[in-house]
Design a protein around this motif. Structure first.
Motif, PDB file in Angstrom:
ATOM      1  N   ILE A 145       0.857  -1.193   0.000  1.00 21.45           N
ATOM      2  CA  ILE A 145       0.000   0.000   0.000  1.00 21.45           C
ATOM      3  C   ILE A 145       0.891   1.240   0.000  1.00 21.45           C
ATOM      4  O   ILE A 145       1.776   1.382   0.849  1.00 21.45           O
ATOM      5  CB  ILE A 145      -0.960  -0.010   1.211  1.00 21.45           C
ATOM      6  N   GLY A 146       0.687   2.115  -1.000  1.00 24.94           N
ATOM      7  CA  GLY A 146       1.507   3.333  -1.132  1.00 24.94           C
ATOM      8  C   GLY A 146       0.654   4.592  -1.086  1.00 24.94           C
ATOM      9  O   GLY A 146      -0.584   4.535  -1.109  1.00 24.94           O
ATOM     10  N   VAL A 147       1.336   5.726  -1.036  1.00 31.74           N
ATOM     11  CA  VAL A 147       0.667   7.036  -0.897  1.00 31.74           C
ATOM     12  C   VAL A 147       0.233   7.570  -2.262  1.00 31.74           C
ATOM     13  O   VAL A 147       0.965   7.455  -3.248  1.00 31.74           O
ATOM     14  CB  VAL A 147       1.639   8.042  -0.218  1.00 31.74           C
ATOM     15  N   HIS A 148      -0.962   8.136  -2.304  1.00 30.17           N
ATOM     16  CA  HIS A 148      -1.481   8.727  -3.552  1.00 30.17           C
ATOM     17  C   HIS A 148      -2.269   9.999  -3.219  1.00 30.17           C
ATOM     18  O   HIS A 148      -3.374  10.194  -3.690  1.00 30.17           O
ATOM     19  CB  HIS A 148      -2.362   7.684  -4.254  1.00 30.17           C
ATOM     20  N   GLY A 149      -1.661  10.815  -2.335  1.00 28.09           N
ATOM     21  CA  GLY A 149      -2.302  12.069  -1.928  1.00 28.09           C
ATOM     22  C   GLY A 149      -3.338  11.856  -0.847  1.00 28.09           C
ATOM     23  O   GLY A 149      -3.589  10.729  -0.410  1.00 28.09           O
ATOM     24  N   TRP A 150      -3.946  12.962  -0.399  1.00 24.42           N
ATOM     25  CA  TRP A 150      -4.999  12.880   0.620  1.00 24.42           C
ATOM     26  C   TRP A 150      -6.349  12.639  -0.049  1.00 24.42           C
ATOM     27  O   TRP A 150      -7.020  11.658   0.201  1.00 24.42           O
ATOM     28  CB  TRP A 150      -5.020  14.159   1.474  1.00 24.42           C
ATOM     29  N   ILE A 151      -6.733  13.527  -0.967  1.00 21.68           N
ATOM     30  CA  ILE A 151      -8.035  13.401  -1.624  1.00 21.68           C
ATOM     31  C   ILE A 151      -7.847  13.560  -3.138  1.00 21.68           C
ATOM     32  O   ILE A 151      -8.638  14.181  -3.818  1.00 21.68           O
ATOM     33  CB  ILE A 151      -9.055  14.391  -1.019  1.00 21.68           C
ATOM     34  N   HIS A 152      -6.722  12.983  -3.619  1.00 18.64           N
ATOM     35  CA  HIS A 152      -6.393  13.066  -5.041  1.00 18.64           C
ATOM     36  C   HIS A 152      -6.292  14.519  -5.495  1.00 18.64           C
ATOM     37  O   HIS A 152      -6.713  14.877  -6.605  1.00 18.64           O
ATOM     38  CB  HIS A 152      -7.408  12.292  -5.895  1.00 18.64           C
ATOM     39  N   GLU A 153      -5.704  15.366  -4.616  1.00 21.76           N
ATOM     40  CA  GLU A 153      -5.544  16.783  -4.944  1.00 21.76           C
ATOM     41  C   GLU A 153      -4.522  16.941  -6.065  1.00 21.76           C
ATOM     42  O   GLU A 153      -3.442  16.379  -5.999  1.00 21.76           O
ATOM     43  CB  GLU A 153      -5.096  17.570  -3.704  1.00 21.76           C
ATOM     44  N   ARG A 154      -4.899  17.712  -7.080  1.00 27.70           N
ATOM     45  CA  ARG A 154      -3.946  18.015  -8.154  1.00 27.70           C
ATOM     46  C   ARG A 154      -2.975  19.061  -7.628  1.00 27.70           C
ATOM     47  O   ARG A 154      -3.350  20.214  -7.404  1.00 27.70           O
ATOM     48  CB  ARG A 154      -4.665  18.534  -9.386  1.00 27.70           C
ATOM     49  N   LEU A 155      -1.724  18.678  -7.428  1.00 28.31           N
ATOM     50  CA  LEU A 155      -0.779  19.554  -6.731  1.00 28.31           C
ATOM     51  C   LEU A 155      -0.492  20.869  -7.466  1.00 28.31           C
ATOM     52  O   LEU A 155      -0.415  21.910  -6.819  1.00 28.31           O
ATOM     53  CB  LEU A 155       0.497  18.775  -6.416  1.00 28.31           C
ATOM     54  N   PRO A 156      -0.370  20.878  -8.800  1.00 22.23           N
ATOM     55  CA  PRO A 156      -0.164  22.183  -9.455  1.00 22.23           C
ATOM     56  C   PRO A 156      -1.372  23.111  -9.286  1.00 22.23           C
ATOM     57  O   PRO A 156      -1.212  24.321  -9.255  1.00 22.23           O
ATOM     58  CB  PRO A 156       0.028  21.822 -10.933  1.00 22.23           C
ATOM     59  N   LEU A 157      -2.572  22.542  -9.151  1.00 23.26           N
ATOM     60  CA  LEU A 157      -3.763  23.370  -8.921  1.00 23.26           C
ATOM     61  C   LEU A 157      -3.803  23.872  -7.489  1.00 23.26           C
ATOM     62  O   LEU A 157      -4.187  25.006  -7.215  1.00 23.26           O
ATOM     63  CB  LEU A 157      -5.036  22.535  -9.158  1.00 23.26           C
ATOM     64  N   LEU A 158      -3.397  23.019  -6.552  1.00 21.65           N
ATOM     65  CA  LEU A 158      -3.330  23.400  -5.140  1.00 21.65           C
ATOM     66  C   LEU A 158      -2.385  24.591  -4.989  1.00 21.65           C
ATOM     67  O   LEU A 158      -2.709  25.569  -4.306  1.00 21.65           O
ATOM     68  CB  LEU A 158      -2.842  22.211  -4.307  1.00 21.65           C
ATOM     69  N   ASN A 159      -1.203  24.452  -5.640  1.00 18.79           N
ATOM     70  CA  ASN A 159      -0.255  25.561  -5.767  1.00 18.79           C
ATOM     71  C   ASN A 159       0.017  26.275  -4.436  1.00 18.79           C
ATOM     72  O   ASN A 159      -0.074  27.496  -4.347  1.00 18.79           O
ATOM     73  CB  ASN A 159      -0.793  26.557  -6.815  1.00 18.79           C
ATOM     74  N   ASN A 160       0.313  25.472  -3.402  1.00 16.02           N
ATOM     75  CA  ASN A 160       0.528  26.028  -2.073  1.00 16.02           C
ATOM     76  C   ASN A 160       1.483  25.098  -1.324  1.00 16.02           C
ATOM     77  O   ASN A 160       1.111  23.983  -0.962  1.00 16.02           O
ATOM     78  CB  ASN A 160      -0.828  26.129  -1.357  1.00 16.02           C
ATOM     79  N   GLU A 161       2.710  25.557  -1.123  1.00 14.76           N
ATOM     80  CA  GLU A 161       3.760  24.704  -0.545  1.00 14.76           C
ATOM     81  C   GLU A 161       3.382  24.163   0.835  1.00 14.76           C
ATOM     82  O   GLU A 161       3.517  22.974   1.113  1.00 14.76           O
ATOM     83  CB  GLU A 161       5.066  25.506  -0.445  1.00 14.76           C
ATOM     84  N   LYS A 162       2.871  25.050   1.690  1.00 14.24           N
ATOM     85  CA  LYS A 162       2.550  24.649   3.068  1.00 14.24           C
ATOM     86  C   LYS A 162       1.403  23.655   3.105  1.00 14.24           C
ATOM     87  O   LYS A 162       1.418  22.672   3.842  1.00 14.24           O
ATOM     88  CB  LYS A 162       2.172  25.894   3.894  1.00 14.24           C
TER      89      LYS A 162
END
Ligand SMILES: [Zn+2]
Length: 327
Positions: A145-162
């Motif tokens: 079992i591996g990690v695939h984000g919290w809620i499949h958030e698209r990281l470039p759209l999230l665009n927030n380091e913190k």
């Protein structure tokens, strides 16, 4: 009469609107469609090689095997839809199918064929359907079992380091608690990295990533040109069920035979080249009756050849990692 006049005036207004030239947009408000044309070679270098392919990690497979086969399933279910706030239950139920029927059917198939697989699970997907974790773990196979984000958030759209760091920490913590083991594999939601992903994933101590596709073989990931010590297990769009089956069922999906043909042909060349054959699939897509049957036929075909090593991504990454420091 009044009505006719109103209509005529409306038509005149509409005609006038049509002939109006479009309002000019201020040049500074228009995004530059070709910013790359203005960059120096140094700037192009830093963009191209922020995350890139380092040493090729190709050696002998265990027990003289000719090829390594890794089956992976991204257990997204409805999370990508939920992440956007879309509460269309027709679409949400299409994802829910993954938990209700898709995953159980695929687990039964893997059990029949006695082959292990890796499951990359958005942690919220595991929390919403916790039975999935117990059913994966109760199989008498070394599934991962591996990690695939919290809620499949698209990281470039999230665009927030913190916020990205918070969601990564939450995903690791949640899956560790639910599975009893800290995950060693990372796959970015939709395979999309932001500018911070590589640094955060490396700092979290993952053994490998499986989101990028610079080679057919495993390779060491470089961050800003510096070796990271992390293994990349490359994915590919043609070795993914989503491009074939992920669209609306509007009659445009390719036939099972066509998809089988691509997967088998890719495997055949990987076998010839002594390479790596990794498939990315989704229980809510591949778990449907006809598709799971097609996948089983492919597994049987691969098992019919001598020297095929079926392994989890973790096993493959552990096997190739020593090649990073080997001369
Ligand atoms: Zn996914």
């Amino acid at each position: 009469m009044m009505r006719r006049m109103f209509l005529a005036v409306s038509i005149l207004i509409a005609a006038a609107a049509c002939t109006q030239p479009p309002a000019p947009t201020a040049p500074e408000a228009r995004p530059d469609p070709l910013p790359g044309t203005k960059l120096s070679v140094d700037q192009l270098n830093s963009q191209m090689f922020h995350v890139s392919a380092g040493k090729r990690l190709k050696g002998a497979w265990p027990n003289g095997a000719r090829v390594a086969v890794g089956l992976s399933f991204d257990v997204d279910n409805a999370t990508a839809t939920l992440s956007t706030g879309n509460l269309d239950y027709e679409i949400l139920s299409r994802g829910e199918y993954g938990a209700v029927d898709g995953l159980p059917r695929l687990l039964r198939m893997l059990d029949r064929q006695q082959v292990p697989a890796s499951f990359f699970i958005p942690a919220a997907s595991a929390v919403l359907h916790p039975k999935m974790i117990t059913s994966i773990q109760s199989a008498k196979l070394p599934h991962e079992i591996g990690v695939h984000g919290w809620i499949h958030e698209r990281l470039p759209l999230l665009n927030n380091e913190k916020e990205e760091q918070r969601l990564l920490d939450l995903s690791i913590e949640t899956l560790t608690k639910m599975t009893g083991k800290r995950p060693v594999g990372y796959r970015a939601p939709s395979w999309k990295f932001s500018g911070w992903t590589m640094g955060q994933v490396k700092a979290a101590g993952f053994l490998y990533d499986s989101s990028l596709m610079a080679s057919d073989d495993a390779y060491e990931l470089l961050l800003d040109g510096t070796p990271t010590g992390m293994v990349e297990l490359p994915i590919e769009r043609i070795l993914d069920d989503a491009p074939y089956f992920g669209s609306n069922a509007d009659g445009s999906n390719p036939s099972l035979g066509d998809v089988y043909e691509v997967f088998q042909a890719e495997f055949d060349v990987a076998y010839e080249e002594g390479g790596l054959f990794l498939l990315t699939m989704h229980p809510h897509l591949m778990g449907h009756r006809s598709r799971a049957a097609m996948l089983e036929k492919l597994v049987q075909y691969m098992k019919g050849k001598p020297g095929v090593w079926f392994a989890t991504h973790e096993q493959i990454a552990n096997h190739v990692k020593p090649l990073i420091i080997a001369k």
